[in-house]
Design an enzyme around this catalytic site. Structure first.
Site: not given
Ligand code: NDP
Length: 493
Positions: A177, A252, A286, A388
């Protein structure tokens, strides 16, 4: 099945391309131009159910397939990706905004990751255990089952494969996904599965919102494991929701990773390495070293050199080879960065470089760009040092001696990674042992090796990806005990 060009892509379910059952689609926007670059299916619960059914059907034969054959198919996927590296890099840049050079690096390292995983398929060794005379006791490593791989938008292809490679090598079937901002390269990769020779249903890719498609993966009773890379709060939600079906979970999550620059460090190296560690991929990393602590004696010199060089980084059109930093991936993320820059100024940190959105840098239209931003005199209690930001914002602060430095490095809810800059061997080893993080790097900007584990402690999550530890995360250990000639516990009747 052939690869669809990035315009209108479909989901990969059971070896076929599908739109969403609802017929709905959503647009993918290029953040550097704000133009639509593709449309993909708006998958929801029913599409996930369909993919899980396909993955469940494919599981018995795939887990029983000879491990060497699984490895060969993973290697075949690597060759197909390698042959299309330019196409994948272009798509990665189009949906994510990273520079083409970075995207190409990501594709190449993803090929290498697949090759590494191909080689691990027949190395999921068990152990023989000298438990008792007259007994043969050994362990088997078995696949977990159907796995849901939930991928973020910062390294859409690479992180998908960090999960996909070991999951397949261990004999699991998967549903990927991708993040809604960046679904293209996962769909393109999924569309190559058939050509690589994977049986239908082993690799499925479903696009759609996390709150629906992602949520269904996490709650579906036939999904045995979920692996997420994403925000810490998403990890917490997923842990809660996965509890009902006792899924295995690898998380992660976020970070606020420190770098410690000791007074004896090679400052040229430390400045250049630290610049890369916070500004590569526009800071949307990250384990970006977003908190840089510098020992008092060299603090002023480090700040002035760091700010001067940060100001020379070129932000702009990601397809221009001259750009060091491309676009921010989404308007939502750019707004978050803007707000944190404002917060930092209100908190009293000293802005010594950047601090502004740079929309005028877009080629031929508006785009989502932010200048490399450096705050000096950051106190570790400030919000910009604790939360973050996930953007090109470096927070520079001081430390007095070794204990003060280690104390500040560890004073964070997170624990993903850290860097130590020093020429003193004992400082390096002591700090590597005493910093609470999943990984510590010394005198280098980070190289992630497919052969070495990656992951976090504390609020940065748990479980490891890459390396043989990554393979372990997709296996269950089964113990077998065979009595050869030994005693057997029984009732005395
Ligand atoms: P999310 O954690 O929301 O997204 C990561 C993945 O999880 C996406 O594929 C998202 O889908 C999916 N997801 C979101 N909510 C759910 C749920 N309830 N159940 C299952 N899957 C879910 O991160 P964001 O994209 O909202 O980014 C927000 C913040 O997160 C960033 O500003 C950053 O600070 C942090 N981040 C950290 C990362 C890392 O590598 N540590 C990577 C990305 C973000 P969808 O995109 O469809 O919402």
């Amino acid at each position: 099945m052939t690869v669809t060009q990035p315009r209108q892509l479909d989901m990969v379910i059971g070896g076929e391309l599908f739109g969403a059952l609802s017929g709905d689609r959503f647009d993918v926007v290029n953040p550097a131009t704000l133009r639509v670059c593709a449309s993909v299916p708006f998958g929801t619960e029913q599409d996930v159910d369909r993919a899980v059914a396909a993955a469940t059907r494919a599981l018995p034969a795939w887990r029983a397939a000879p491990a060497t054959q699984r490895g060969e198919l993973i290697a075949a996927l690597a060759r197909l990706l390698e042959a299309r590296a330019d196409e994948f890099a272009a798509a990665e840049t189009a949906h994510n905004g990273k520079t083409l050079a970075d995207a190409r690096f990501d594709v190449d390292s993803t090929v290498a990751c697949l090759d590494y995983c191909a080689g691990t398929a027949n190395k999921a060794y068990g152990q023989t255990i000298p438990a008792h005379d007259g007994y043969l006791v050994y362990t088997l490593r078995e696949p977990v089952g159907v796995c849901g791989l939930i991928v973020p938008w910062n390294f859409p292809l690479a992180i998908a494969v960090w999960k996909l490679g070991p999951a397949l090598a261990a004999g699991n079937t998967v549903i990927i996904k991708p993040a809604s901002e960046t679904p293209l390269t996962a769909l393109m990769l999924g569309a190559l599965a058939d050509q690589a020779g994977f049986p239908p249903g082993v690799i499925n890719v479903v696009t759609g919102p996390g709150s629906r498609a992602g949520h269904r993966l996490v709650t579906h009773p036939d999904v045995a494991k979920v692996s997420l890379t994403g925000e810490t709060s998403t990890g917490q939600t997923i842990m809660r929701e996965a509890a009902a079906t006792l899924k295995r979970v690898t998380l992660e999550l976020g970070g606020k990773s420190p770098a410690l620059v000791f007074a004896d460090a090679d400052l040229d190296l430390a400045v250049d390495g630290s610049l890369f560690q916070i500004f590569a991929n526009a800071g949307q990393v990250c384990d970006a070293r977003s908190r840089i602590f510098v020992q008092d004696a060299v603090y002023d010199e480090f700040v002035s050199r760091f700010a001067e060089r940060a100001g020379r980084l070129r932000v702009g059109d990601p397809t221009d080879p001259a750009s060091h930093i491309g676009a921010i991936t989404s308007a939502r993320q750019l707004e978050k960065i803007r707000q944190y820059v404002e917060i930092g100024q209100h908190e009293g940190a000293k802005l010594v470089c950047g601090g502004t959105i740079a929309g005028e840098l877009a080629a031929g239209g508006p785009g989502l760009f932010h200048r490399p931003t450096v705050f000096a005199d950051v106190d570790n209690s400030m919000r910009i040092a604790r939360e973050e930001i996930f953007g090109p914002v470096a927070c520079l602060g001081r430390f007095s001696d070794y204990d003060d430095g280690i104390g500040k490095a560890n004073d964070t809810p997170y624990g993903l990674a850290a860097t130590v800059w020093t020429t003193d061997l004992s400082t390096a080893h002591r700090a590597a042992a005493e910093i609470r993080a999943g990984g510590v790097w010394v005198n280098t900007s980070e190289f992630l090796f497919n052969e070495a584990p990656f992951g976090g402690v504390k609020a940065s999550g748990y479980g490891r990806e890459l390396s043989m530890h990554g393979l372990d995360a997709y296996t269950e250990v089964k113990n077998v005990g065979i009595r050869l000639a030994g005693p057997m516990p029984s009732f005395e009747l």
